[in-house]
Design an enzyme around this catalytic site. Structure first.
Site, short mmCIF file in Angstrom:
data_model
loop_
_atom_site.label_atom_id
_atom_site.label_comp_id
_atom_site.label_asym_id
_atom_site.label_seq_id
_atom_site.Cartn_x
_atom_site.Cartn_y
_atom_site.Cartn_z
N CYS A 1 0.63 -1.28 0.09
CA CYS A 1 0.08 -0.13 0.04
C CYS A 1 0.89 1.31 -0.02
O CYS A 1 1.97 1.26 0.51
CB CYS A 1 -1.03 0.25 1.09
N ARG B 1 4.08 0.90 -7.02
CA ARG B 1 4.16 0.07 -5.96
C ARG B 1 2.92 -1.03 -5.98
O ARG B 1 3.04 -1.99 -5.37
CB ARG B 1 3.77 0.70 -4.41
N TRP C 1 -3.26 -2.28 -1.69
CA TRP C 1 -2.61 -3.50 -2.11
C TRP C 1 -3.52 -4.74 -1.22
O TRP C 1 -2.92 -4.73 -0.07
CB TRP C 1 -1.31 -3.76 -2.32
N ASN D 1 -0.76 0.99 6.23
CA ASN D 1 0.01 0.02 5.16
C ASN D 1 0.77 -1.14 6.13
O ASN D 1 1.35 -0.69 7.20
CB ASN D 1 1.26 0.88 4.37
N GLY D 2 0.54 -2.18 5.95
CA GLY D 2 0.81 -3.03 6.85
C GLY D 2 -0.24 -4.06 7.21
O GLY D 2 -0.98 -4.35 6.51
N GLU E 1 15.62 -23.51 -9.45
CA GLU E 1 15.23 -22.19 -9.51
C GLU E 1 16.58 -21.13 -9.54
O GLU E 1 16.44 -20.38 -10.31
CB GLU E 1 14.55 -21.89 -8.05
N LYS F 1 16.72 -18.57 -12.93
CA LYS F 1 17.09 -17.24 -12.59
C LYS F 1 18.15 -16.67 -13.34
O LYS F 1 18.10 -15.64 -13.97
CB LYS F 1 17.50 -16.99 -11.08
N GLU G 1 17.04 -16.66 -17.07
CA GLU G 1 15.85 -15.63 -17.37
C GLU G 1 16.54 -14.22 -17.49
O GLU G 1 16.26 -13.54 -18.69
CB GLU G 1 15.02 -15.24 -16.24
N HIS H 1 25.37 -40.22 -15.15
CA HIS H 1 24.84 -40.94 -16.28
C HIS H 1 24.56 -40.35 -17.72
O HIS H 1 23.53 -40.62 -18.20
CB HIS H 1 23.38 -41.37 -15.70
N LYS I 1 5.94 -10.86 -17.22
CA LYS I 1 5.50 -11.02 -15.64
C LYS I 1 4.51 -12.02 -15.40
O LYS I 1 4.48 -12.82 -14.74
CB LYS I 1 5.23 -9.75 -15.00
#
Ligand code: G6P
Length: 617
Positions: free
Chosen positions: A2, A27, A74, A100-101, A481, A485, A488, A504, A612
């Site tokens: 937020c 944001r 948000w 916010n929080g 992952e 990264k 990408e 193998h 995204k």
């Protein structure tokens, strides 16, 4: 997360607030609103969706006044809607609050202090507005103090009161808030871009401080009301770097934000010896009936699922299958009412994952979503949701959402494992305590000297064409992952391999041109992974046993030194149970990808060919 703004002064308050909110749009938000105080009345205008909706409404009936607050929301508690948008008012409209929080104990506060109160929204914030108004007896500052004494969680709050038209009260705990200083006017915002057009002088409020903001002065105090010295900073950032909090890219900003997001996803969910999850209402019998679990996701979320397999198999003792969503739905998977299907998606909008959820529901399975976006399609269409509360992720390459997904999976594992009576309670205690330590351990990894080590290593990868990652068990999931990264954002070809499987076939590709990153964080397989790393080292040596060119890097826990002295780099992560090491291990791998891409001059936040959110199948 937020965005908050506040203003007191001679300008057109509505315009200052709207302008500030616009500067905080980056944001991410799903609704926006403002409140302005004039003639002993607080007027509120708030709307779901784009800021333009709010602007259009205000164009028809502008709000006039010289003190006001504003907010871009948000969603965390409650869907994005006009009612849930901030500002929120007390029951008689005397107090307006933007927040916010997360107020962790909002349900307790409702049950204990606010029985009989009617709430207009589903938010945790409205509880704060009601509490302040209830405690208010002519002294706004004291009412805020009394409220803070009973509230737990994280917050940045701005409070305005009809009886007090010359003052805004602000406070923060673990959520950002800045006070901008003008001449005969003052500004409040979550972040400096909102005030750069008006002032470059500001006070960064410390966590646990309050401030009384008047037109011509700002008085900062501690919680007890003791006046603190005002420390005034000069903002030197330009508007663009201010959006990124002074970081050169959103990706690195989001990597650092993990210190806070680890806290947020755990927030209010761990109680002394067990986990509580909102939005889940299942009986012991229902959980006991499950005979298998499918985890369905794409990209980074799929990699979180790979870690989730080990977590859930350990805590629930039933088989877990992890599937790429685009494959899952065409495979005629064996799902019925005894199956739990977990869909993981940062955005909650990925078409393949959404279709997977629909398929699973149609086959009679219970569907649990793990997502970052409240009210997203996947959240709406699933039976149960666990939100990540990681705030908007802007960089295409996912970092903070991934680690929050992992933490959410631990919480889910213990929650269901407990319900079914299948977890080892002593282990659960140990793990929960270790999860609570993650935020401070993330901060340790992100200390400057550790970062410098990675910056130096990344320089060695600038001209590399192929790079191998190896690991076993959970470490194998982690390196998958890590490799994604790097691919990408740096465009280096990277492969992640189960360390024991190399011999193998893939070992044929290893030469002194292929650097290796080996992750060895599981006690059980440490020696084995080290042996596999040695196998690779020996393929990189010349006839004299020297290695020129490619380098070998291992990631271990503090104090677990690799045996071979041929290994070039050792990155240590803080000590933690093997079971939760994937969360911490992710950070150095994110940093390696980031600094390598930076050295190679890549477009880090918007890598070529990628999006995204992928809403096509
Ligand atoms: C896209 C993004 C990836 C992401 C994947 C799944 O491909 O580029 O970073 O992991 O979608 O996204 P989701 O929002 O479902 O987690």
């Amino acid at each position: 997360m937020c965005g908050i703004v506040g203003y007191i002064g001679p300008r057109d308050t509505q315009e200052v607030l709207l302008d500030g909110l616009e500067k905080l749009e980056y944001r991410g938000y799903d609704s926006a609103g403002i409140a302005i105080l004039a003639d002993h009345h607080i007027s509120v205008e708030k709307h779901r969706g784009e800021l333009a909706n709010l602007r259009n409404a205000l164009a028809k009936h502008p709000l006039k006044g010289h003190i006001g607050i504003g907010h871009t929301r948000w969603a965390t508690h409650g869907q994005p809607s006009d009612q849930n948008a901030h500002p929120h008012l007390g029951p008689e409209g005397k107090i307006a609050v933007v927040h916010n929080g997360i107020i962790e104990n909002y349900q307790y506060l409702k049950d204990t202090y606010l029985q009989g109160h009617t709430f207009k929204s589903q938010t945790d914030t409205e509880v704060v507005a009601h509490l302040i108004e209830m405690f208010y007896d002519g002294d706004l500052f004291a009412a805020v103090q009394r409220t803070l004494a009973v509230v737990t969680g994280s917050y940045a709050l701005v409070v305005m009161c009809v009886d007090d038209p010359d003052e805004l009260i602000v406070t923060r705990k673990n959520s950002p808030l800045v006070i901008g200083l003008g001449e005969g006017e003052n500004f409040i915002a979550s972040d400096v871009p909102a005030m750069l057009a008006y002032t470059r002088r500001c006070i960064y409020l410390e966590s646990g401080e309050l401030a009384r903001v008047y037109r011509d002065k700002v008085v900062v105090t501690d919680l007890a009301g003791n006046v603190q010295k005002n420390i005034v900073d000069e903002i030197e950032w330009d508007a663009q770097s201010a959006e990124k909090g002074g970081y050169p890219h959103f990706m690195i900003k989001e990597i650092y934000e993990q210190i806070a997001t680890f806290q947020q996803v755990l927030s209010g969910r761990i109680h002394a010896d067990h986990v509580e999850l909102e939005n889940i209402d299942l009986s012991k019998e229902e959980v006991e009936r499950w005979d298998k679990i499918y985890i369905v996701a794409c990209g980074t979320a799929y990699h979180a699922g790979l870690v989730g397999k080990t977590i859930l198999e350990k805590t629930l003792r039933i088989p877990v299958f992890v599937e790429v969503a685009s494959e899952f739905r065409y495979r005629d998977p064996m799902i019925d009412e005894n199956t739990l299907v977990i869909v993981i998606s940062q955005s909650g909008e990925t078409a393949d994952t959404l279709e997977g959820a629909r398929e699973a529901k149609a086959a009679g399975a219970k569907v649990l979503a793990i997502t970052n976006v409240v009210g997203s399609s996947i959240a709406r269409e699933s039976d149960m949701v666990v939100y990540l509360w990681a705030g908007p992720e802007i960089s295409v390459a996912s970092t903070k959402a991934y680690t929050s997904m992992l933490i959410a999976l631990y919480l889910i594992g213990f929650y269901f494992g407990d319900l079914a009576g299948r977890v080892d309670l002593r282990k659960e205690q140990e793990t929960l305590r270790a999860l609570e330590k993650l935020p401070e351990q993330a901060a340790e990894i992100l200390e400057q000297d550790r970062i410098q080590q990675i910056v130096d290593i990344a320089k060695e990868y600038v001209d590399v064409e192929d790079l191998f990652y190896i690991g076993r068990g959970m470490d194998w999931a982690v390196v998958q992952e890590g490799a994604l990264k790097l691919k990408e954002i740096s465009y280096i070809h990277a492969e992640a391999y189960a360390a024991g499987e190399l011999k193998h076939g893939t070992l044929a590709l290893i030469s002194n041109k292929t650097p290796v990153i080996s992750v060895a964080l599981q006690e059980k397989t440490f020696d084995k992974t080290m042996s596999n790393t040695e196998e690779m080292l020996s393929r990189m040596m010349d006839e004299n046993g020297d290695i020129s060119g490619a380098r070998v890097l291992v990631v271990v826990k503090e104090g677990h030194k690799p045996i071979s002295d041929k290994i070039h780099h050792v990155i240590e992560i803080p000590d933690c149970p093997d079971f939760i090491s994937p969360v911490l291990a992710a950070i150095p791998l994110q940093l390696i990808a980031y600094f390598t891409a930076l050295e190679r001059g890549c477009n880090i936040d918007k890598p070529r060919n990628l999006a995204k959110s992928v809403t096509v199948e």
